[in-house]
Design an enzyme around this catalytic site. Structure first.
Site: not given
Lengths: 284, 378
Positions: B114, B116, B342
């Site tokens: 991922d 960001d 996250d």
């Protein structure tokens, strides 16, 4: 998620590594990783870690350790298939080693009976049927109304279940036979209880009788009827495959019964006792 | 002006955007519409970031930041083996002396990242959640976030055709390549080819794909091809792409961000580099940012050498699950997929597809990842 600063990996991260190495088939590295883990109870009870240990134990042929792991911890359902495979494969390998040659389908079946899956990796549902649950349900439903379908009805059933008419015929035939055998056994049990005779202690010598039997166990053709069964007995045909490898424990109704083995007492009697008593049993 | 820029990060068009755009284009001098490369003119900075906060020197962190010159750890452009892209064609330079590059089907580990808040810290600077969580100066965080946001969208608009492509965003850089005719683009004038005109723009960009005339689709494909060229040319030389004096500002921004985030990006780059150093492992990026701004982010955060452009997927249109599915189709069943992120979305998709998940919620998680890679545990 417990953090172990001296070690550097959280429990979640340890579980991730275990998954990655298992999926990649990197069992050497996995073994090394597991060995490097600190002796923290919390960590070693983690399901991914236990699964990894089981896989490594299997890979190393350390079957005792494997069985111990599989039996000592309740695993979540999504891991059951893989762990069941480990259990079974390990037992097959051990049985093959004893036998000295590869196991056929029946041999494997007997191994599965002898070493039933522990409930830690199995939900108790029978999973190894050939016919779909839906089909079996249809057949069962029909059987309760009429255990003797006509040829036309069999064709209809075949269509409804997606099976062939032969398969339908065989299913009914086997079902009737097993019901009959179960019924007979039920009666014999109640007779035993009434008469006060305890024939249970005659079970154990049968295990010893294994070695007496010929070893043509893989050529197994179920007899067509109890009568044919008795015919075989009368002829003194001792090549009853499968008899010896049945664990005669737990003769309760929960065990699925099969043609000639539905009535162990009669066979046992035929081997060790007078034939006449078994004939009397068969006749009823 | 803060709310307007805030909206930028959600890929919405702020009302004043077109005016800003013209100013930006003028400021950049050289734009995507100029057929030949020119040296950049003087840059007029926006006013908001010339507030009076002091900017101490962080020269000790210089060595970590990717400069225009030497490339970051990772693959050198010359030595990059030509990889097969998702459509099977060979991309990039390949010399006779290069060893046979691994095919997608040879890959054993695919690390699906991922972007960001996993590799880069960006959005959480603007919302204040980063500074709250890690006890950092919140106004500093916001100003750095805004600064970076401005750079991201300036680059996207001025060099990556974001203005043209915003409504027709793709999942992957090669998705419209089939409409390309391969003609030479070195003297092509994107500014006057009619892509933007009402006639040419009489098209629909639906979620299911882009509809329009063959002519228009070809022009679309040219733009994506040009974006790919720019990415590949400048991925190790972002300074050259933004030009002076913007380059120096960019370097300063990067320095300050590393200080504020305790070298978060540096740690991520370390893990990415470890993975890239192995022939049988690849890094793939799946982000919920639209593709063009995502490429801009990747370049500005110095991640161009970590991710070949063919390994970047935008999940805005189709969602993460669909992208994961594409990645799994591309590299096959033999590979093991490790999802690093996250957020709840990637975690739940990973679980669903039985892909191991490595959570990154703080910098030590990235350290542990590098640690595991070094020890050959992953």
């Amino acid at each position: 998620m417990s953090i172990l600063p001296s070690f550097g990996f959280t429990q979640e991260q340890v579980a991730c590594v275990c998954e990655v190495l298992q999926q990649g088939g990197n069992l050497e590295r996995l073994g090394r990783f597991l060995w490097s883990l600190p002796a923290c109870d919390h960590l070693h009870k983690n399901e991914s870690v236990l699964k990894a240990k089981a896989v490594v134990a299997f890979h190393r042929g350390n079957f005792r350790e494997l069985y111990k792991i599989l039996e000592s911890h309740q695993f979540s359902p999504h891991n059951h298939p893989k762990l069941q495979q480990l259990w079974l494969k390990a037992h097959y390998v051990e049985a093959e080693k004893l036998r000295g040659r590869p196991l056929g389908a029946v041999g494997k079946y007997r191994v599965r009976r002898k070493f039933p899956l522990p409930r830690t990796i199995w939900d108790g549902e029978e999973t190894s049927y050939c016919f779909k649950e839906k089909s079996r349900g249809v057949l069962r439903e029909w059987y309760t109304h009429n255990p003797y379908p006509s040829p036309r009805e069999k064709r209809e059933l075949a269509e409804a279940t997606g099976l062939t008419t032969t398969q339908v015929s065989n299913w009914f035939k086997n079902r009737r036979q097993r019901d009959r055998a179960a019924e007979a056994k039920e009666r014999e049990n109640s007779e035993n209880n009434n008469s006060g005779n305890n024939k249970q202690n005659q079970l154990s010598p049968l295990d010893g009788g294994k070695s007496l039997m010929s070893s043509s166990e893989d050529e197994f053709s179920p007899p067509q009827s109890p009568d044919q069964n008795s015919l075989l007995l009368l002829q003194g045909n001792m090549s009853h495959p499968g008899v010896s490898s049945y664990p005669m424990t737990g003769l309760g109704g929960a065990q699925p019964l099969h043609g000639m083995h539905g009535h162990p007492h009669q066979l046992q009697d035929s081997l060790l006792g007078p034939l006449t008593s078994s004939l009397v049993d068969l006749g009823s | 002006s803060t709310p307007a820029f805030f909206l930028y990060s959600h890929s919405l068009i702020p009302p004043s955007r077109s005016a800003d755009l013209r100013a930006v284009m003028a400021a950049y001098g050289q734009t995507q519409y100029s057929p030949a490369l020119q040296s950049a003119g003087p840059y007029t900075p926006y006013t908001y970031h010339t507030q009076g906060y002091s900017m101490p020197s962080y020269s000790k962190y210089c060595h970590i930041i990717q400069y225009g010159g030497p490339p970051t750890p990772g693959k050198e452009p010359e030595g990059v083996p030509a990889r097969r892209s998702s459509d099977g064609k060979l991309r990039g330079r390949k010399r006779v002396s290069d060893p046979q590059p691994p095919l997608d089907s040879d890959i054993e580990r695919v690390f699906v990242w991922d972007l960001d808040e996993t590799i880069i810290i960006f959005h959480s600077l603007l919302t204040g959640s980063f500074s709250t969580r890690f006890g950092k100066d919140s106004s500093k965080a916001v100003s750095l976030g805004l600064w970076m946001e401005e750079m991201i969208f300036n680059l996207a608009d001025s060099r990556l055709f974001f203005n043209d492509l915003e409504e027709c965003d793709q999942v992957h850089i090669d998705d419209v390549a089939s409409d390309d005719n391969g003609q030479d683009l070195s003297m092509y004038n994107f500014g006057t080819d009619g892509f933007q005109s009402p006639a040419g723009a009489g098209t629909l960009c639906l979620g299911s794909g882009v509809h329009g005339g063959v002519d228009w689709m070809r022009k679309l494909a040219f733009r994506y091809r040009r974006v790919k060229e720019i990415y590949n040319t400048y991925k190790n030389n972002v300074g050259g792409l933004v030009g002076s004096p913007k380059r120096e500002e960019w370097l300063q921004l990067r320095r300050e961000m590393e200080v504020l985030t305790d070298l978060w990006l540096t740690q991520a780059v370390k893990a990415l580099a470890l993975i890239n150093s192995r022939p049988n492992c690849v890094n793939v990026l799946v982000t919920t940012t639209q593709l063009i701004p995502a490429l801009s982010k990747v370049l500005l955060y110095g991640l161009g050498s970590a991710f070949p452009i063919e390994n970047i997927y935008s999940a805005t249109k189709t969602g993460k699950e669909s992208c994961f599915e594409r990645v799994a189709q591309r590299f096959g069943r033999r590979a093991v997929y490790v999802v690093i992120g996250d957020g709840v979305e990637e975690e739940s998709v990973a679980k669903k597809k039985n892909m191991p998940f490595w959570r990154v919620s703080c910098r030590p998680d990235l350290e542990a990842l590098s640690h595991a890679l070094e020890l050959d545990y992953l």
